[in-house]
Design a protein around this motif. Structure first.
Motif, short mmCIF file in Angstrom:
data_model
loop_
_atom_site.label_atom_id
_atom_site.label_comp_id
_atom_site.label_asym_id
_atom_site.label_seq_id
_atom_site.Cartn_x
_atom_site.Cartn_y
_atom_site.Cartn_z
N ILE A 75 -74.28 -93.88 35.09
CA ILE A 75 -75.35 -93.17 35.80
C ILE A 75 -76.67 -93.50 35.11
N MET A 76 -77.75 -93.51 35.90
CA MET A 76 -79.04 -93.91 35.34
C MET A 76 -80.17 -93.23 36.11
N LEU A 77 -81.20 -92.86 35.38
CA LEU A 77 -82.43 -92.35 35.99
C LEU A 77 -83.46 -93.48 36.00
N LEU A 78 -84.20 -93.58 37.07
CA LEU A 78 -85.31 -94.53 37.16
C LEU A 78 -86.60 -93.74 37.25
N GLN A 79 -87.49 -93.96 36.30
CA GLN A 79 -88.80 -93.31 36.36
C GLN A 79 -89.71 -94.22 37.17
N LEU A 80 -90.29 -93.67 38.21
CA LEU A 80 -91.17 -94.44 39.08
C LEU A 80 -92.56 -94.59 38.47
N ARG A 81 -93.26 -95.65 38.84
CA ARG A 81 -94.60 -95.89 38.30
C ARG A 81 -95.61 -94.86 38.80
N ARG A 82 -95.30 -94.27 39.94
CA ARG A 82 -96.16 -93.20 40.45
C ARG A 82 -95.27 -92.20 41.18
N LYS A 83 -95.81 -91.03 41.39
CA LYS A 83 -95.05 -90.00 42.10
C LYS A 83 -94.96 -90.36 43.58
N ALA A 84 -93.81 -90.04 44.16
CA ALA A 84 -93.65 -90.22 45.60
C ALA A 84 -94.52 -89.19 46.31
N TYR A 85 -95.05 -89.58 47.44
CA TYR A 85 -95.80 -88.66 48.28
C TYR A 85 -94.77 -87.89 49.09
N LEU A 86 -94.66 -86.58 48.84
CA LEU A 86 -93.63 -85.76 49.48
C LEU A 86 -94.06 -85.39 50.89
N THR A 87 -93.18 -85.67 51.85
CA THR A 87 -93.44 -85.41 53.27
C THR A 87 -92.17 -84.85 53.90
N ALA A 88 -92.19 -84.66 55.19
CA ALA A 88 -90.98 -84.23 55.90
C ALA A 88 -89.91 -85.32 55.82
N ALA A 89 -90.32 -86.57 55.66
CA ALA A 89 -89.39 -87.70 55.61
C ALA A 89 -88.95 -88.06 54.19
N VAL A 90 -89.72 -87.67 53.20
CA VAL A 90 -89.44 -88.00 51.79
C VAL A 90 -89.50 -86.73 50.96
N SER A 91 -88.35 -86.31 50.43
CA SER A 91 -88.31 -85.15 49.55
C SER A 91 -87.12 -85.27 48.62
N PRO A 92 -87.19 -84.65 47.44
CA PRO A 92 -86.08 -84.72 46.49
C PRO A 92 -84.86 -83.96 47.03
N ILE A 93 -83.69 -84.44 46.66
CA ILE A 93 -82.44 -83.76 47.02
C ILE A 93 -82.19 -82.67 45.99
N ARG A 94 -81.59 -81.59 46.42
CA ARG A 94 -81.21 -80.53 45.50
C ARG A 94 -79.91 -80.93 44.82
N LEU A 95 -79.91 -80.97 43.51
CA LEU A 95 -78.69 -81.29 42.76
C LEU A 95 -77.81 -80.05 42.67
N PRO A 96 -76.49 -80.24 42.57
CA PRO A 96 -75.60 -79.08 42.51
C PRO A 96 -75.75 -78.31 41.20
N TRP A 97 -75.43 -77.03 41.27
CA TRP A 97 -75.40 -76.21 40.07
C TRP A 97 -74.16 -76.58 39.28
N ARG A 98 -74.14 -76.24 38.02
CA ARG A 98 -73.05 -76.59 37.11
C ARG A 98 -71.68 -76.18 37.65
N ARG A 99 -71.58 -75.03 38.27
CA ARG A 99 -70.28 -74.52 38.71
C ARG A 99 -69.91 -74.92 40.14
N GLU A 100 -70.79 -75.64 40.82
CA GLU A 100 -70.48 -76.10 42.17
C GLU A 100 -69.54 -77.30 42.07
N LEU A 101 -68.32 -77.13 42.52
CA LEU A 101 -67.32 -78.18 42.40
C LEU A 101 -66.96 -78.76 43.76
#
Length: 172
Positions: A75-101
């Protein structure tokens, strides 16, 4: 959903990924090369779309215990050179909580632009398929290297699923 294009020895490769923060993408650790570009909101990889954003990667941060020989901690994280412009089409996904299996019987979705089969080209448009999670015993009996602590067993009766080029993409 993020489309990644990276270069290794002047060859181009693709992977999938997920925008997890406005300037971070989560992907597979082997999706690494001399230069990586992330395209967000890219339904068709061969057409310019007005909602898409192409952002180069500033730095790649693989898991500190990633083992490319055994595909452990891949697994790997990629740091982007700039922040994404958040729109209705582009938004971060919600990651699961620790206990969500993820449990057997649940239906999960897999998406990507990978190859559509052996000797087939990559998909032009984003592909998605639903797969049912199976009990670990199903995969233990089929695959000698299956690891119950780091892998999820999915149904194998379907011809559909992820393939080369889909690495790093989501299972949601």
């Amino acid at each position: 959903m993020a489309f990644l294009e990276y270069h290794v020895s002047e060859k181009s490769f693709i992977c999938g990924g997920l925008l997890v923060h406005e300037d971070f993408v989560l992907t597979a650790a082997h999706c690494w090369g001399s230069s990586i570009n992330v395209t967000l909101r890219d339904h068709n990889i061969y057409q310019q779309e007005r909602t898409q954003q192409v952002i180069p990667v500033r730095r790649a941060i693989p898991h500190p215990r990633y083992d490319h020989n055994k595909w452990v901690n891949a697994i790997m994280l990629l740091q982007l050179r700039r922040k994404a412009y958040l729109t209705a089409a582009v938004s971060p996904i919600r990651l699961p909580w620790r206990r969500e299996l993820v449990k057997p019987g649940m239906v999960c979705s897999v998406a990507g632009w990978g190859h559509l089969g052996m000797n087939n080209p990559v998909a032009e448009r984003l592909q998605e398929v639903d797969l049912e999670v199976q009990r670990d015993e199903e995969c233990i009996s089929r695959y000698k290297d299956y690891n119950t602590t780091t892998q999820i067993c999915r149904e194998t009766k379907k011809e559909e699923g992820s393939f080369f080029g889909d690495s790093g993409g989501p299972l949601v």
